[in-house]
Design an enzyme around this catalytic site. Structure first.
Site, PDB file in Angstrom:
ATOM      1  N   GLY A 133     -22.712  56.942  13.105  1.00 38.48           N
ATOM      2  CA  GLY A 133     -22.540  56.956  14.563  1.00 38.48           C
ATOM      3  C   GLY A 133     -23.365  55.862  15.217  1.00 38.48           C
ATOM      4  N   GLY A 145     -23.617  55.271  18.388  1.00 36.31           N
ATOM      5  CA  GLY A 145     -23.692  55.608  19.811  1.00 36.31           C
ATOM      6  C   GLY A 145     -25.127  55.419  20.287  1.00 36.31           C
ATOM      7  N   ILE A 183     -27.788  57.456  20.501  1.00 42.73           N
ATOM      8  CA  ILE A 183     -28.881  57.960  19.660  1.00 42.73           C
ATOM      9  C   ILE A 183     -28.951  57.184  18.338  1.00 42.73           C
ATOM     10  CG2 ILE A 183     -29.720  60.001  18.388  1.00 42.73           C
ATOM     11  CD1 ILE A 183     -28.677  61.704  20.739  1.00 42.73           C
ATOM     12  N   GLU A 200     -19.765  53.369  11.997  1.00 39.99           N
ATOM     13  CA  GLU A 200     -19.161  53.887  13.235  1.00 39.99           C
ATOM     14  C   GLU A 200     -17.653  54.023  13.043  1.00 39.99           C
ATOM     15  OE1 GLU A 200     -19.909  55.043  16.443  1.00 39.99           O
ATOM     16  OE2 GLU A 200     -17.720  55.168  16.427  1.00 39.99           O
ATOM     17  N   ALA A 260     -25.820  60.927  13.555  1.00 44.66           N
ATOM     18  CA  ALA A 260     -25.929  60.825  15.026  1.00 44.66           C
ATOM     19  C   ALA A 260     -24.517  60.696  15.602  1.00 44.66           C
ATOM     20  CB  ALA A 260     -26.794  59.624  15.406  1.00 44.66           C
ATOM     21  N   GLY A 301     -23.069  62.740  17.771  1.00 39.80           N
ATOM     22  CA  GLY A 301     -22.893  63.394  19.066  1.00 39.80           C
ATOM     23  C   GLY A 301     -23.527  64.772  19.081  1.00 39.80           C
ATOM     24  N   HIS A 340     -39.817  36.922  44.027  1.00 38.99           N
ATOM     25  CA  HIS A 340     -39.761  35.851  43.036  1.00 38.99           C
ATOM     26  C   HIS A 340     -41.146  35.653  42.419  1.00 38.99           C
ATOM     27  CE1 HIS A 340     -38.734  32.109  41.077  1.00 38.99           C
ATOM     28  NE2 HIS A 340     -39.846  31.581  41.572  1.00 38.99           N
TER      29      HIS A 340
HETATM   30  P1  FAD Z   1     -32.132  70.928  26.575  1.00 39.87           P
HETATM   31  O1  FAD Z   1     -33.096  69.863  26.822  1.00 39.87           O
HETATM   32  O2  FAD Z   1     -31.370  70.913  25.286  1.00 39.87           O
HETATM   33  O3  FAD Z   1     -32.929  72.298  26.732  1.00 39.87           O
HETATM   34  C1  FAD Z   1     -32.336  73.532  26.510  1.00 39.87           C
HETATM   35  C2  FAD Z   1     -33.412  74.536  26.176  1.00 39.87           C
HETATM   36  O4  FAD Z   1     -32.843  75.840  26.149  1.00 39.87           O
HETATM   37  C3  FAD Z   1     -34.028  74.346  24.791  1.00 39.87           C
HETATM   38  O5  FAD Z   1     -35.427  74.424  24.880  1.00 39.87           O
HETATM   39  C4  FAD Z   1     -33.484  75.514  23.977  1.00 39.87           C
HETATM   40  O6  FAD Z   1     -34.381  75.949  22.964  1.00 39.87           O
HETATM   41  C5  FAD Z   1     -33.334  76.559  25.048  1.00 39.87           C
HETATM   42  N1  FAD Z   1     -32.343  77.619  24.749  1.00 39.87           N
HETATM   43  C6  FAD Z   1     -31.076  77.469  24.302  1.00 39.87           C
HETATM   44  N2  FAD Z   1     -30.450  78.655  24.227  1.00 39.87           N
HETATM   45  C7  FAD Z   1     -31.361  79.590  24.634  1.00 39.87           C
HETATM   46  C8  FAD Z   1     -31.316  80.987  24.799  1.00 39.87           C
HETATM   47  N3  FAD Z   1     -30.185  81.688  24.603  1.00 39.87           N
HETATM   48  N4  FAD Z   1     -32.450  81.617  25.206  1.00 39.87           N
HETATM   49  C9  FAD Z   1     -33.588  80.921  25.467  1.00 39.87           C
HETATM   50  N5  FAD Z   1     -33.669  79.591  25.352  1.00 39.87           N
HETATM   51  C10 FAD Z   1     -32.569  78.930  24.946  1.00 39.87           C
HETATM   52  N6  FAD Z   1     -31.270  61.708  27.800  1.00 39.87           N
HETATM   53  C11 FAD Z   1     -31.664  60.827  28.730  1.00 39.87           C
HETATM   54  O7  FAD Z   1     -31.311  60.992  29.900  1.00 39.87           O
HETATM   55  N7  FAD Z   1     -32.476  59.769  28.406  1.00 39.87           N
HETATM   56  C12 FAD Z   1     -32.875  59.543  27.134  1.00 39.87           C
HETATM   57  O8  FAD Z   1     -33.607  58.593  26.873  1.00 39.87           O
HETATM   58  C13 FAD Z   1     -32.462  60.449  26.130  1.00 39.87           C
HETATM   59  N8  FAD Z   1     -32.861  60.267  24.848  1.00 39.87           N
HETATM   60  C14 FAD Z   1     -32.496  61.186  23.904  1.00 39.87           C
HETATM   61  C15 FAD Z   1     -32.917  60.990  22.598  1.00 39.87           C
HETATM   62  C16 FAD Z   1     -32.582  61.899  21.613  1.00 39.87           C
HETATM   63  C17 FAD Z   1     -33.061  61.678  20.206  1.00 39.87           C
HETATM   64  C18 FAD Z   1     -31.819  63.057  21.961  1.00 39.87           C
HETATM   65  C19 FAD Z   1     -31.470  64.094  20.919  1.00 39.87           C
HETATM   66  C20 FAD Z   1     -31.381  63.261  23.258  1.00 39.87           C
HETATM   67  C21 FAD Z   1     -31.712  62.315  24.242  1.00 39.87           C
HETATM   68  N9  FAD Z   1     -31.281  62.464  25.566  1.00 39.87           N
HETATM   69  C22 FAD Z   1     -31.653  61.552  26.508  1.00 39.87           C
HETATM   70  C23 FAD Z   1     -30.449  63.609  25.987  1.00 39.87           C
HETATM   71  C24 FAD Z   1     -31.323  64.659  26.655  1.00 39.87           C
HETATM   72  O9  FAD Z   1     -32.307  65.079  25.749  1.00 39.87           O
HETATM   73  C25 FAD Z   1     -30.466  65.828  27.103  1.00 39.87           C
HETATM   74  O10 FAD Z   1     -29.437  65.363  27.949  1.00 39.87           O
HETATM   75  C26 FAD Z   1     -31.302  66.838  27.858  1.00 39.87           C
HETATM   76  O11 FAD Z   1     -32.350  67.324  27.069  1.00 39.87           O
HETATM   77  C27 FAD Z   1     -30.436  68.006  28.321  1.00 39.87           C
HETATM   78  O12 FAD Z   1     -31.228  68.862  29.068  1.00 39.87           O
HETATM   79  P2  FAD Z   1     -30.904  70.415  29.194  1.00 39.87           P
HETATM   80  O13 FAD Z   1     -31.971  70.970  30.053  1.00 39.87           O
HETATM   81  O14 FAD Z   1     -29.488  70.604  29.581  1.00 39.87           O
HETATM   82  O15 FAD Z   1     -31.031  71.011  27.717  1.00 39.87           O
HETATM   83  P1  AMP Z   2     -22.677  59.435  20.951  1.00 41.08           P
HETATM   84  O1  AMP Z   2     -21.520  60.262  21.450  1.00 41.08           O
HETATM   85  O2  AMP Z   2     -23.121  58.348  21.880  1.00 41.08           O
HETATM   86  O3  AMP Z   2     -23.819  60.279  20.459  1.00 41.08           O
HETATM   87  O4  AMP Z   2     -22.114  58.683  19.662  1.00 41.08           O
HETATM   88  C1  AMP Z   2     -21.639  59.308  18.495  1.00 41.08           C
HETATM   89  C2  AMP Z   2     -20.816  58.298  17.711  1.00 41.08           C
HETATM   90  O5  AMP Z   2     -20.545  58.798  16.403  1.00 41.08           O
HETATM   91  C3  AMP Z   2     -19.447  58.006  18.355  1.00 41.08           C
HETATM   92  O6  AMP Z   2     -19.369  56.623  18.599  1.00 41.08           O
HETATM   93  C4  AMP Z   2     -18.441  58.453  17.298  1.00 41.08           C
HETATM   94  O7  AMP Z   2     -17.300  57.621  17.248  1.00 41.08           O
HETATM   95  C5  AMP Z   2     -19.239  58.363  15.991  1.00 41.08           C
HETATM   96  N1  AMP Z   2     -18.724  59.216  14.898  1.00 41.08           N
HETATM   97  C6  AMP Z   2     -18.290  60.496  14.973  1.00 41.08           C
HETATM   98  N2  AMP Z   2     -17.919  60.974  13.743  1.00 41.08           N
HETATM   99  C7  AMP Z   2     -18.108  59.958  12.846  1.00 41.08           C
HETATM  100  C8  AMP Z   2     -17.925  59.793  11.402  1.00 41.08           C
HETATM  101  N3  AMP Z   2     -17.465  60.779  10.615  1.00 41.08           N
HETATM  102  N4  AMP Z   2     -18.234  58.602  10.830  1.00 41.08           N
HETATM  103  C9  AMP Z   2     -18.714  57.595  11.607  1.00 41.08           C
HETATM  104  N5  AMP Z   2     -18.911  57.688  12.950  1.00 41.08           N
HETATM  105  C10 AMP Z   2     -18.616  58.837  13.579  1.00 41.08           C
END
Ligand code: FAD
Ligand code: AMP
Length: 474
Positions: free
Chosen positions: A189, A191, A193, A212, A276, A278, A451
């Site tokens: 992937g 994308g 991440i 990808e 990674a 999605g 600037h």
């Molecule tokens: P989450 O942050 O997923 O929080 C949900 C919480 O609910 C968790 O703590 C979970 O344990 C808890 N939970 C779930 N079900 C239950 C339940 N039934 N009872 C009690 N608790 C529960 N976004 C950006 O905007 N900028 C970035 O730079 C960025 N970098 C990222 C890098 C990585 C590696 C990853 C994985 C994601 C990144 N994201 C980034 C995406 C971002 O993390 C998410 O969009 C964001 O965390 C979503 O927020 P949320 O509050 O909806 O859910």
């Molecule tokens: P994002 O949605 O930004 O986290 O990106 C995920 C990426 O993974 C997308 O660009 C998808 O096309 C790619 N992807 C999903 N499944 C596969 C797979 N089996 N092999 C390679 N890439 C994939």
């Protein structure tokens, strides 16, 4: 009698903790339930974003960028460094400390705002009741609320072809924990991440190959910007194989990743593999079927414009509902829902949500791409400006990339801004504000920019929409 609240928020990620704090600020009796447990076995607030997402990934991106610069970027400045050594465990420890500081900060904010933190699992029952199963006790409690906000976020998608074991085949969470640099790293992937994780380990010395499935690199990004980014990343040593669909992995002494592309079946040998591909909405055991809560065909909780679900008094926000899976989108939804519950107007401008990919150079955009204007039949004009012609970028020795502005051909209203280049993540804020206020390209062109700054590239791109740029041919 069940303990009762004005609002119970399930999930304390960015969406949930923003909602909870704003509800409490508005005078509502608020509890926030979260089940996340950190590596020390203790409950931690902040969700994916603070614990295993936005913050730790940016900590490692910054550390790895320093290492890369120390090795490659200082000579031209006349700075000679000796033997640069890498200490991955210290780098990871620094990242862990930052996470702890940030999640601890949310706990303090909860305290200061009188949000009750309930560590454990929450489940929506009928009649706005919530079943709370504490982390450290077996007993369950039933709580009553006037309003419930579901903010349970998302989980990494696991594909059958590469089952995650968080050892050799890891999710983004595992990729933030490597204690040494893998010699060869595969990433499924390319994308947001995948590119960020690939960049971290590539800068630290891994040979990184991204597989990808799609034929187009960064399909949601403006085509011109994506092309530029692909060229730069490839020059940096990230190997991006497009149209490569992973079909199987085999664990022997080496990890074999089997995939298919237009030339047929291929195999890649790696030491570690990051999956990674999605994320999916996290609704595991979140609601009892008696509630009648509707989800869509992809598992997202179904909501309307104000994040209201089909169950009166129940709202859902953040990654668990439609829209981009971005922390700031969830935060804004959290604030909107709190306002709506308190009887105030609430609104999220979904058309002006910025996206950022924190590679180097960074990629950031807001609004429509050129391809989306074309397919929607919108008449448009574009203006572009390269950082290579911006004095500040030259002084910084960080000249790769460009700014591109798309404006309506007839009204001149800005439809989209796309940046690949230094500090694109910061520069995009100006574009978001401009679009929020329905600015025209001329408005931006007539706005004074300091600037020398990188923001002058935005200014010049706005001037170029009307072929009036100063530091480039029109
Ligand atoms: P989450 O942050 O997923 O929080 C949900 C919480 O609910 C968790 O703590 C979970 O344990 C808890 N939970 C779930 N079900 C239950 C339940 N039934 N009872 C009690 N608790 C529960 N976004 C950006 O905007 N900028 C970035 O730079 C960025 N970098 C990222 C890098 C990585 C590696 C990853 C994985 C994601 C990144 N994201 C980034 C995406 C971002 O993390 C998410 O969009 C964001 O965390 C979503 O927020 P949320 O509050 O909806 O859910
Ligand atoms: P994002 O949605 O930004 O986290 O990106 C995920 C990426 O993974 C997308 O660009 C998808 O096309 C790619 N992807 C999903 N499944 C596969 C797979 N089996 N092999 C390679 N890439 C994939």
């Amino acid at each position: 009698m069940a303990e009762s609240y004005d609002v119970i928020v399930i999930g304390a990620g960015p969406a949930g903790y923003h909602a909870a704090i704003r509800c409490a600020q508005l005078g509502l009796k608020t509890a926030c339930i979260d089940e996340f447990v950190g590596p020390d076995g203790e409950a931690a607030l902040g969700g994916t974003c603070l614990n295993v997402g936005c913050i730790p990934s940016k900590a490692l991106l910054d550390s790895s960028e320093h290492y890369h610069k120390a090795n490659h970027g200082l000579d031209a400045h006349g700075i000679k460094v000796g033997d640069v050594k890498l200490d991955v465990p210290t780098m990871i420890e620094r990242k862990n400390k930052i996470v702890k500081q940030m999640t601890g900060g949310v706990a303090q904010l909860f305290k200061a705002n009188k949000v009750e933190w309930l560590a454990g699992h929450g489940k929506l029952l009928s009649d706005r009741q919530v079943e709370f199963s504490p982390l450290k006790k077996k007993s369950k409690q039933t709580l009553q609320a006037e309003n419930v906000i579901l903010a349970t976020g998302s989980k990494p998608i696991d594909i059958g072809a590469a089952p995650i074991d968080e050892d050799r085949i890891v999710s983004s969470t595992g990729a933030l924990e490597f204690t040494e640099v893998p010699k060869r790293l595969g990433v499924i992937g390319a994308g947001v991440i995948g590119l960020e994780m690939g960049s971290v380990w590539s800068r630290l010395g891994s040979n990184v190959v991204l597989l990808e499935a799609q034929d187009t690199f960064l399909a949601p990004v403006d085509g011109q910007i994506a092309k530029e980014a692909q060229k730069v990343f490839t020059q940096q040593g990230l190997e991006i194989r497009l149209g490569a669909r992973v079909t199987e992995t085999r664990k022997g002494k080496q990890l074999s990743v089997h995939y298919e592309d237009k030339e047929g079946k291929q195999t890649l040998q790696v030491d570690k593999l990051v999956v990674a591909v999605g994320r999916r909405p996290h609704t595991d055991n979140l609601f009892h079927e008696d509630t009648g809560l509707l989800t869509d065909e992809r598992g997202f909780v179904h909501v309307g414009d104000h994040c209201e679900t089909n169950v009166p008094g129940v709202y859902a926000i953040g990654d668990v509902v439609r829209g981009p899976m971005l922390a700031h989108k969830g935060m804004e939804e959290g604030l909107m829902v709190a306002d709506v519950i308190a009887g105030k107007p609430g609104h999220v401008s979904y058309d002006t949500i910025p996206w950022v990919i924190y590679t180097h150079p960074e990629i950031a955009w807001v609004g429509r791409t050129e391809q989306s204007c074309k397919s929607a039949g919108i008449p448009y004009a574009t203006g572009t400006f390269r950082f290579a012609a911006a004095g500040r970028a030259v002084a910084m020795d960080d000249t790769v990339g460009m700014v591109k502005i798309i404006a309506h051909k007839e009204t001149d209203r800005i439809l989209g801004v796309h940046i690949v280049g230094p500090q694109a993540s910061e520069l995009i804020a100006e574009a978001v504000l401009a679009m929020e206020y329905a600015a025209s390209a001329e408005d931006l062109a007539r706005t004074v920019h300091a600037h020398p700054t990188l923001s002058e590239a935005v200014h010049e791109a706005a001037l170029h929409v009307h072929r009036q740029a100063i530091h480039r041919g029109n």
